[in-house]
Scaffold this motif. Structure first.
Motif, short mmCIF file in Angstrom:
data_model
loop_
_atom_site.label_atom_id
_atom_site.label_comp_id
_atom_site.label_asym_id
_atom_site.label_seq_id
_atom_site.Cartn_x
_atom_site.Cartn_y
_atom_site.Cartn_z
N MET A 91 42.90 46.62 37.68
CA MET A 91 42.14 46.42 36.45
C MET A 91 41.20 45.22 36.53
O MET A 91 40.28 45.10 35.71
N MET A 92 41.43 44.32 37.51
CA MET A 92 40.56 43.16 37.66
C MET A 92 40.62 42.69 39.11
O MET A 92 41.49 43.13 39.88
N SER A 93 39.73 41.84 39.47
CA SER A 93 39.70 41.32 40.83
C SER A 93 40.84 40.34 41.04
O SER A 93 41.43 39.81 40.09
N ARG A 94 41.14 40.08 42.34
CA ARG A 94 42.22 39.15 42.66
C ARG A 94 41.87 37.73 42.20
O ARG A 94 42.75 36.98 41.75
N GLN A 98 44.15 35.48 39.68
CA GLN A 98 44.68 34.16 40.03
C GLN A 98 44.19 33.09 39.06
O GLN A 98 44.95 32.19 38.66
N ARG A 99 42.93 33.18 38.64
CA ARG A 99 42.36 32.15 37.77
C ARG A 99 42.91 32.23 36.35
O ARG A 99 43.23 31.22 35.74
N PHE A 106 47.83 42.27 43.03
CA PHE A 106 48.49 43.46 42.50
C PHE A 106 49.33 44.09 43.60
O PHE A 106 49.05 43.95 44.80
N LEU A 107 50.35 44.86 43.19
CA LEU A 107 51.29 45.46 44.15
C LEU A 107 50.57 46.41 45.11
O LEU A 107 50.87 46.47 46.30
N LEU A 132 51.92 40.42 41.11
CA LEU A 132 53.07 39.76 41.74
C LEU A 132 52.69 38.33 42.13
O LEU A 132 51.50 38.03 42.37
N THR A 133 53.70 37.49 42.21
CA THR A 133 53.50 36.14 42.73
C THR A 133 54.84 35.60 43.23
O THR A 133 55.90 35.98 42.72
N LEU A 134 54.75 34.74 44.24
CA LEU A 134 55.94 34.08 44.78
C LEU A 134 56.08 32.65 44.25
O LEU A 134 57.00 31.94 44.62
#
Length: 641
Positions: A91-94, A98-99, A106-107, A132-134
């Motif tokens: 739905m949106m850019s990486r 992140q911002r 995304f997965l 997702l995020t770690l």
């Protein structure tokens, strides 16, 4: 495993490639996300990771027929005919992710493999919308944004559900992710060594079996060759037997012919030498029969012509009779209708005549009184008097002469007082009188328009209201009969209001003998009574509303055991009738010893996080239940003895 092995051996039968299972076709770009990705895809119990994907419908039909139907294997097979590319994109850019939300990606961006498989997973599980995020992230920001239904942070999985009761809001469920079984490239050396030893042992066994099979095959070929030789000998003997039987049958047939000829010869030898006299007699008899037959044929032809003419005349007469009867019925019906209309018209005429005489007498009395009152007036007052008189003629008058004189004097006093206090009162009066007349004309016009609209409404209403009343009446009969079978009473009717938007269906029920029918509401009846009324009302609609299937979810949760047993029996009997739609009753529990029949099926769905990898056959669970019941009953019986 069986499906994958079968696919490896039969790939040549398909036009395009069959992908699967998906766990063997896709790879993870970053193994740090293995636990999150595998848990979101379903983990070790996921049908998505074990699914097979076909590229064409023809391959899909062949694969499901061979593997699912013939081999009786339970697996997921899909054929994504047309995938909307807008549904598989993030739905949106990486960078925006992140911002704005502090998430890594995304997965779907972590998976590698054939494009059709990635698009299939995005279309089926919407992994292109799961961030997702770690690292640490603000889960409340993600939940309140309304953009994400699922997301993963570190080793936790979050699922957002929206509720609308109360002031509304979001409900977030959190659970730990599972340890990855498939997507991590970890290898158990001991298990691999054990598998290699087993493969070596199986290879040696395979060689020995091949040698035994070759020996058996040679023995089989020898015996098969001997069997072929014996079959040829058998066919030769059988053909010789057929030839002998055929020659014997010919000999018997020729022998019978000879015997027949000898018998005929003996008869000819014994017959008289001269038969001319007998032949002449037979010829005369034959000529007489021919002449008689020709005469009878002529008579039959004449009778046939007369019969045909009579049949045609009869048909014409029948048609004329049918036409005459139709005219007679029409004339009789028309005569009845005209007689009824004439009777109604005569009755209306008599009523109108009586009312006319009564009104005429009142009008004459009013006229005499009015003429007597207006003899001594001046010209200006006579004009007003004539106007009032015309108004009386149009609207009628219910006052006496004395009351009118008092009203006149009162009006004159008001006029003198108003003139003395306000000299411009007459001008204001005339101005306001003009406005009143204008408003009165507008009111009359709008009233006429309103009457036209009401007439149109009544015309439209007369077309659908009788059908609605009839339909609800049929529902009410079925609903009342269903409640009567369980010792109660009820009816269904239409709730009418002046505003059509407030029309509705009212259900009235009675569950006790000492009470009257009461409206079914959320406060008056108990939860069990409302559930009984609802399910019986839905069952009353079955014969009127056509649908391929019906689903009822947990209808028995608020019922007592008696109502639950009666309603379950009603549902089973109603849903098991021939020609009815398929009926699904979903419930987490049922009472023991309920009513069942052979036209229904009970499906037990096992669901939970700690289900075994493979369930045993149902007979094993039944045997265990019976043994547990018998073992638990023995101490009780011994103690009672």
């Amino acid at each position: 495993m069986k499906a994958y092995q079968w696919l490896k051996e039969n790939r040549h039968r398909f036009k395009r490639k069959i992908h699967g299972p998906l766990v063997l076709q896709i790879q993870l770009k970053d193994e740090r996300y293995a636990n999150l990705v595998e848990s979101l895809l379903g983990g070790r119990y996921s049908t998505n990771l074990r699914a097979f994907v076909c590229e064409t419908q023809e391959d899909y039909d062949l694969f499901t027929k061979e593997v699912v139907d013939n081999l009786n294997l339970r697996l997921t097979v899909s054929w994504p005919d047309k995938i909307n590319q807008d549904r598989v994109k993030p739905m949106m850019s990486r960078e925006d992710l992140q911002r704005n939300f502090g998430m890594d990606c995304f997965l779907s961006e972590l998976l590698e493999g054939p494009k059709i498989l990635i698009d299939y997973l995005c279309s089926e599980t919407r992994i292109n919308l799961v961030p997702l995020t770690l690292k640490n992230a603000d889960e409340r920001l993600l939940a309140d944004s309304g953009k994400f239904r699922r997301f993963g942070i570190q080793d936790n999985l979050y699922e957002v559900k929206t509720y609308s009761y109360g002031r509304g809001g979001n409900q977030v469920q959190v659970r730990k992710c599972w340890v990855s079984d498939y997507l991590k490239n970890k290898v158990d050396t001991q298990a691999m060594s054990k598998v290699k030893d087993e493969i070596h042992s199986l290879t040696e066994s395979k060689k020995e079996l091949y040698m035994e099979a070759e020996t058996i095959q040679n023995d089989y070929n020898k015996k098969r060759q001997r069997l072929t030789e014996l079959r040829h000998e058998k066919d030769d003997k059988r053909q010789q037997k057929k030839d002998i039987i055929f020659q014997k049958q010919r000999w018997e047939k020729e022998k019978q012919k000879i015997e027949s000829y000898e018998y005929q010869l003996e008869g000819l030898r014994n017959a008289p030498q001269d038969d001319n006299e007998m032949m002449d007699r037979y010829k005369d008899q034959l000529a007489n029969q021919i002449t008689r037959r020709a005469h009878l044929a002529g008579i039959y032809t004449d009778h046939l012509k007369n019969s045909t003419k009579c049949v045609l005349d009869r048909n014409v007469a029948q048609l004329e009779l049918m036409q005459a009867k139709a005219k007679q019925n029409f004339v009789e019906d028309f005569s009845r209708r005209q007689s009824t209309a004439l009777g109604q018209a005569e009755q209306g005429f008599r009523q109108a005549q009586a009312e006319s005489r009564q009104k005429k007498a009142i009008a004459q009395r009013f006229q005499r009184d009015a003429e007597a009152a207006g003899r001594d007036l001046d010209d200006e007052q006579k004009e007003e008097f004539n106007a009032i008189k015309e108004k009386w003629h149009e609207e009628g008058l219910g006052q006496t002469v004395i009351e009118l004189e008092d009203a006149i004097q009162a009006e004159k006093a008001k006029a003198e007082t108003l003139k003395a206090s306000n000299p411009n009162a007459m001008a204001q009066y005339e101005q306001r009188l003009g406005k009143i007349q204008m408003y009165q004309r507008k009111i009359d016009s709008e009233k006429q328009e309103l009457d036209g609209i009401r007439e149109k409404i009544e015309q439209v209403k007369s077309r659908w209201e009788p059908q609605l009343i009839s339909l609800v009446g049929r529902i009410s009969v079925s609903f009342g009969a269903a409640l009567q079978r369980i010792g109660c009473a009820g009816e269904v009717c239409v709730a009418k209001e002046e505003d059509f938007e407030k029309w509705g269906i009212e259900i009235r029920v009675k569950f006790r003998d000492n009470e009257k029918l009461q409206l079914l509401t959320g406060q008056r009846q108990s939860g069990g009574e409302r559930a009984v009324s609802t399910i019986l009302y839905l069952m009353s609609l079955q014969n009127l509303a056509k649908s391929p299937f019906r689903v009822v979810d947990e209808i028995n949760q608020g019922m007592d055991p008696r109502n639950e047993r009666m309603i379950h029996e009603q549902i089973v009997k109603g849903a098991s009738k021939p020609g009815t739609a398929q009926y699904f009753l979903i419930t987490p529990k049922l009472l023991p010893d309920l009513f069942y029949n052979e036209r229904m099926r009970v499906l037990c769905i096992y669901n939970g996080e700690w289900q075994p990898k493979r369930l045993k056959p149902i007979a094993e669970y039944l045997r265990h239940a019976r043994s547990s019941a018998s073992s638990s009953s023995r101490p009780i019986s011994s103690a009672s003895s």
